[in-house]
Design a protein around this motif. Structure first.
Motif, PDB file in Angstrom:
ATOM      1  N   TYR A 168     -12.585 -27.763   5.089  1.00 47.41           N
ATOM      2  CA  TYR A 168     -11.422 -27.148   6.149  1.00 47.41           C
ATOM      3  C   TYR A 168     -10.312 -27.986   6.558  1.00 47.41           C
ATOM      4  CZ  TYR A 168     -10.416 -23.515   9.733  1.00 47.41           C
ATOM      5  OH  TYR A 168      -9.925 -22.651  10.592  1.00 47.41           O
ATOM      6  N   ALA A 169      -9.197 -27.370   6.474  1.00 45.53           N
ATOM      7  CA  ALA A 169      -7.928 -27.933   6.650  1.00 45.53           C
ATOM      8  C   ALA A 169      -7.826 -27.655   8.327  1.00 45.53           C
ATOM      9  CB  ALA A 169      -6.806 -27.497   5.946  1.00 45.53           C
ATOM     10  N   MET A 170      -6.571 -27.146   8.505  1.00 45.49           N
ATOM     11  CA  MET A 170      -6.146 -26.707   9.946  1.00 45.49           C
ATOM     12  C   MET A 170      -5.771 -25.056   9.902  1.00 45.49           C
ATOM     13  SD  MET A 170      -3.763 -29.568  11.213  1.00 45.49           S
ATOM     14  CE  MET A 170      -4.426 -31.462  10.897  1.00 45.49           C
ATOM     15  N   GLY A 171      -6.781 -24.318  10.362  1.00 48.42           N
ATOM     16  CA  GLY A 171      -6.771 -22.876   9.928  1.00 48.42           C
ATOM     17  C   GLY A 171      -6.933 -22.461   8.861  1.00 48.42           C
ATOM     18  N   TRP A 172      -7.358 -22.934   7.676  1.00 50.77           N
ATOM     19  CA  TRP A 172      -7.407 -22.606   6.344  1.00 50.77           C
ATOM     20  C   TRP A 172      -8.493 -23.221   5.608  1.00 50.77           C
ATOM     21  CZ3 TRP A 172      -3.773 -19.424   3.909  1.00 50.77           C
ATOM     22  CH2 TRP A 172      -2.493 -19.042   4.490  1.00 50.77           C
ATOM     23  N   PHE A 173      -9.472 -22.676   5.055  1.00 50.85           N
ATOM     24  CA  PHE A 173     -10.566 -23.197   4.202  1.00 50.85           C
ATOM     25  C   PHE A 173      -9.718 -23.538   2.888  1.00 50.85           C
ATOM     26  CE2 PHE A 173     -13.117 -20.674   7.051  1.00 50.85           C
ATOM     27  CZ  PHE A 173     -14.292 -21.328   7.296  1.00 50.85           C
ATOM     28  N   VAL A 174     -10.358 -24.620   2.167  1.00 53.89           N
ATOM     29  CA  VAL A 174      -9.922 -25.201   1.032  1.00 53.89           C
ATOM     30  C   VAL A 174     -10.818 -25.198   0.004  1.00 53.89           C
ATOM     31  CG1 VAL A 174      -8.664 -27.118  -0.433  1.00 53.89           C
ATOM     32  CG2 VAL A 174      -8.132 -26.542   2.003  1.00 53.89           C
ATOM     33  N   GLY A 175     -10.545 -24.220  -1.050  1.00 61.00           N
ATOM     34  CA  GLY A 175     -11.745 -24.077  -2.117  1.00 61.00           C
ATOM     35  C   GLY A 175     -12.213 -22.467  -1.834  1.00 61.00           C
ATOM     36  N   GLY A 176     -12.533 -21.931  -2.928  1.00 59.64           N
ATOM     37  CA  GLY A 176     -13.079 -20.356  -2.710  1.00 59.64           C
ATOM     38  C   GLY A 176     -13.901 -20.160  -3.850  1.00 59.64           C
ATOM     39  N   PRO A 177     -14.135 -18.755  -4.214  1.00 62.64           N
ATOM     40  CA  PRO A 177     -15.053 -18.288  -5.356  1.00 62.64           C
ATOM     41  C   PRO A 177     -14.210 -18.154  -6.465  1.00 62.64           C
ATOM     42  CG  PRO A 177     -14.586 -16.657  -4.027  1.00 62.64           C
ATOM     43  CD  PRO A 177     -13.909 -17.857  -3.415  1.00 62.64           C
ATOM     44  N   TRP A 178     -13.003 -18.336  -6.722  1.00 59.59           N
ATOM     45  CA  TRP A 178     -12.405 -18.272  -8.010  1.00 59.59           C
ATOM     46  C   TRP A 178     -12.432 -19.491  -8.932  1.00 59.59           C
ATOM     47  CZ3 TRP A 178     -10.405 -16.781  -3.303  1.00 59.59           C
ATOM     48  CH2 TRP A 178     -10.565 -15.377  -2.807  1.00 59.59           C
ATOM     49  N   ASP A 179     -12.216 -19.347 -10.211  1.00 57.26           N
ATOM     50  CA  ASP A 179     -12.359 -20.377 -11.208  1.00 57.26           C
ATOM     51  C   ASP A 179     -10.941 -20.977 -11.115  1.00 57.26           C
ATOM     52  OD1 ASP A 179     -15.037 -20.118 -11.910  1.00 57.26           O
ATOM     53  OD2 ASP A 179     -14.262 -18.514 -13.446  1.00 57.26           O
ATOM     54  N   GLU A 180     -10.235 -21.218  -9.782  1.00 58.38           N
ATOM     55  CA  GLU A 180      -9.186 -22.095  -9.710  1.00 58.38           C
ATOM     56  C   GLU A 180      -8.934 -22.340  -8.200  1.00 58.38           C
ATOM     57  OE1 GLU A 180      -5.335 -19.217  -9.743  1.00 58.38           O
ATOM     58  OE2 GLU A 180      -6.690 -18.739 -11.115  1.00 58.38           O
TER      59      GLU A 180
ATOM     60  N   LEU B  98      -2.523 -27.841   5.424  1.00 58.18           N
ATOM     61  CA  LEU B  98      -3.459 -27.509   4.285  1.00 58.18           C
ATOM     62  C   LEU B  98      -4.264 -28.564   3.681  1.00 58.18           C
ATOM     63  CD1 LEU B  98      -1.036 -24.805   2.862  1.00 58.18           C
ATOM     64  CD2 LEU B  98      -2.519 -24.249   4.760  1.00 58.18           C
ATOM     65  N   THR B  99      -4.240 -29.800   4.219  1.00 59.02           N
ATOM     66  CA  THR B  99      -5.026 -30.659   3.671  1.00 59.02           C
ATOM     67  C   THR B  99      -6.285 -30.875   4.128  1.00 59.02           C
ATOM     68  OG1 THR B  99      -3.084 -31.977   3.107  1.00 59.02           O
ATOM     69  CG2 THR B  99      -5.199 -33.327   3.222  1.00 59.02           C
ATOM     70  N   ALA B 100      -7.233 -30.573   3.637  1.00 56.61           N
ATOM     71  CA  ALA B 100      -8.747 -30.510   4.146  1.00 56.61           C
ATOM     72  C   ALA B 100      -9.301 -31.759   4.355  1.00 56.61           C
ATOM     73  CB  ALA B 100      -9.454 -29.937   3.058  1.00 56.61           C
TER      74      ALA B 100
ATOM     75  N   ALA C 172      -1.308 -30.833  -6.148  1.00 62.38           N
ATOM     76  CA  ALA C 172       0.011 -30.637  -6.679  1.00 62.38           C
ATOM     77  C   ALA C 172       0.776 -29.806  -5.723  1.00 62.38           C
ATOM     78  CB  ALA C 172      -0.106 -29.959  -8.174  1.00 62.38           C
ATOM     79  N   PHE C 173      -0.060 -28.542  -5.370  1.00 64.62           N
ATOM     80  CA  PHE C 173       0.603 -27.665  -4.514  1.00 64.62           C
ATOM     81  C   PHE C 173       0.961 -28.278  -3.210  1.00 64.62           C
ATOM     82  CE2 PHE C 173      -0.415 -24.756  -0.818  1.00 64.62           C
ATOM     83  CZ  PHE C 173       0.770 -23.793  -1.041  1.00 64.62           C
ATOM     84  N   VAL C 174       0.105 -29.062  -2.388  1.00 64.95           N
ATOM     85  CA  VAL C 174       0.552 -29.632  -1.131  1.00 64.95           C
ATOM     86  C   VAL C 174       1.512 -30.477  -1.126  1.00 64.95           C
ATOM     87  CG1 VAL C 174      -1.602 -28.735  -0.056  1.00 64.95           C
ATOM     88  CG2 VAL C 174      -1.611 -31.004  -0.785  1.00 64.95           C
ATOM     89  N   LEU C 175       1.450 -31.462  -2.291  1.00 68.23           N
ATOM     90  CA  LEU C 175       2.462 -32.822  -2.267  1.00 68.23           C
ATOM     91  C   LEU C 175       3.670 -32.354  -2.906  1.00 68.23           C
ATOM     92  CD1 LEU C 175      -0.013 -35.457  -3.195  1.00 68.23           C
ATOM     93  CD2 LEU C 175       0.756 -34.884  -0.956  1.00 68.23           C
ATOM     94  N   GLY C 176       3.597 -31.169  -3.662  1.00 69.38           N
ATOM     95  CA  GLY C 176       4.960 -30.741  -4.587  1.00 69.38           C
ATOM     96  C   GLY C 176       4.793 -31.568  -5.710  1.00 69.38           C
ATOM     97  N   PRO C 177       6.000 -31.408  -6.654  1.00 70.00           N
ATOM     98  CA  PRO C 177       5.976 -32.327  -8.002  1.00 70.00           C
ATOM     99  C   PRO C 177       6.486 -33.700  -7.800  1.00 70.00           C
ATOM    100  CG  PRO C 177       8.015 -30.701  -7.569  1.00 70.00           C
ATOM    101  CD  PRO C 177       7.071 -30.511  -6.729  1.00 70.00           C
ATOM    102  N   ALA C 178       6.262 -34.478  -8.472  1.00 63.03           N
ATOM    103  CA  ALA C 178       6.595 -35.726  -8.310  1.00 63.03           C
ATOM    104  C   ALA C 178       8.179 -35.852  -8.596  1.00 63.03           C
ATOM    105  CB  ALA C 178       5.864 -36.968  -9.408  1.00 63.03           C
TER     106      ALA C 178
END
Length: 406
Positions: free
Chosen positions: A316-328, A296-298, A12-18
């Motif tokens: 890993y995407a490009m320069g960014w990791f996707v996924g972290g230690p938080w519950d979101e 930002l697409t892994a 939803a974040f990288v594609l945006g709303p439909a």
């Protein structure tokens, strides 16, 4: 359930709303949330023995809060939100954006061999010609860990990027390009050279003119002299619990991999542009919505974020990791140099971004003291979003016990 929910929110974040649907609403942190974050972050700096730090919180529309804590160097100079810090590997996110800009301008083909732009790059046989620009950006190039990874190409770090790449000549690939993810610093040495060759500008000039200037990042620097003149925070190395001011490390051969400098105020502008589909708060566009999405697409390959994140699996995407230690869901480029530490976090469910900077790094990590300073940066985000804060042993507490024991 957590994994599938995170994936849906990331999409939803990288594609945006439909079309015809409402955009994700930003859950802007309140004053109490920010106060909790500040308390945890500043308390963690004290516990870790770090002289100073800075933080920023933004949403899609505005900078929510920035602040500085402690001292920038041994003179007692106070850290403010516009004090520049060394970014470490957070630099990679800027290098990836630079390559994506050039791809959108038709000057770089992401799936072309990187040797089309950097013919000096040579490995054993013809294997270098099988490595693409995209694979370099996503750390799926197959470059060997040594000498390409770890402490970046130490032999040539004071030279030029081409001299650093010379250390790779004759080495075999460790895996078939595009099949496995391995965090190899030399990938971004190559990416920086792609920026230079495709743009016709030196890497420092390109980043300053095409990213810093359009976003009004006036306290961000590629050149160390300019950063020092602007009050760059001095780095500190902590070994066995004792700190040593080191100035701030800089290796020109690996600038595009880990040696840009920026302030909390400026990183807030950078994060806001990413949250706003590539458009800065001043209305200037640095990347298209599609370009941000692609960057930002892994990929499919997974990796481990390390002890500061409790070893959570990430991609890993490009320069960014996707996924972290938080519950979101989270999108992260952490940067931990030998004497400084930075961390950027995008939280797409909330529509907010967080930057934390510290002018110290703890060396000699051990199981009882897992990456303490990055953990303090993580804890600041925990406090902001109401998740439990880690109670791991601080640098000072662990090493005081260790020093007394021996």
């Amino acid at each position: 359930m957590r994994r599938s929910t995170s994936l849906l929110l990331f999409i939803a974040f990288v594609l945006g709303p439909a079309p015809g649907t409402a955009a994700l609403a930003a859950d802007t942190p309140g004053a109490t949330d920010v106060e909790a974050m500040e308390a945890v972050f500043s308390g963690g700096l004290d516990s870790d023995g770090a002289p100073g730090g800075a933080l920023a919180v933004v949403d899609r529309d505005r900078v929510v809060h920035t602040a500085g804590f402690g001292q920038a160097d041994g003179t007692g100079r106070e850290v403010t939100a516009d004090t520049p810090f060394l970014l470490g590997s957070t630099t990679k996110s800027f290098t990836a954006m630079a390559v994506m800009q050039l791809a959108e301008a038709g000057k770089v083909e992401l799936d072309a061999p990187v040797t089309d732009y950097v013919p000096e790059f040579e490995l054993a046989g013809d294997s270098a010609e099988r490595v693409t620009v995209r694979q370099v950006l996503t750390h799926t190039s197959g470059l060997p860990l040594n000498p390409a990874g770890g402490p970046v190409l130490k032999g040539a770090s004071e030279g030029t990027p081409l001299e650093a790449l010379e250390e790779l000549r004759g080495n075999e690939l460790s895996s078939e390009p595009g099949t496995e993810m391995a965090y190899i610093n030399a990938n971004y040495v190559l990416a920086g050279l792609v920026v230079e060759r495709a743009s016709g500008m030196p890497y420092p000039q390109y980043v300053e003119r095409r990213i810093f200037d359009p976003l009004d990042m006036e306290r961000s620097f590629a050149e160390p002299a300019a950063a020092r003149a602007a009050g760059l925070a001095a780095g500190h190395r902590y070994v066995f619990g004792f700190g040593d001011e080191t100035g701030t490390s800089f290796h020109p051969a690996t600038l595009a991999d880990g040696y840009l400098k920026s302030s909390a105020d400026d990183l807030a502008l950078y994060l806001a542009a990413l949250l706003n589909d590539g458009v800065g708060l001043n209305g200037e566009r640095v990347l298209s919505r599609e370009g941000v999405r692609e960057m930002l697409t892994a990929g499919e390959a997974t990796t481990n974020l390390g002890p500061w994140a409790d070893g959570v699996e990430s991609r890993y995407a490009m320069g960014w990791f996707v996924g972290g230690p938080w519950d979101e869901p989270a999108i992260i480029p952490p940067g931990d140099d030998v004497d400084s530490s930075s961390m950027l976090v995008l939280l797409p469910e909330r529509g907010i971004g967080v930057a934390t900077l510290v002018n110290a790094s703890n060396e000699l990590p051990v199981p009882c003291n897992p990456a303490a300073i990055p953990r303090t940066q993580r804890n600041a985000v925990d406090a902001l979003i109401g998740e439990p804060v880690s109670s791991a042993v601080s640098v000072r507490t662990f090493y005081l016990t260790f020093d007394l024991a021996v």
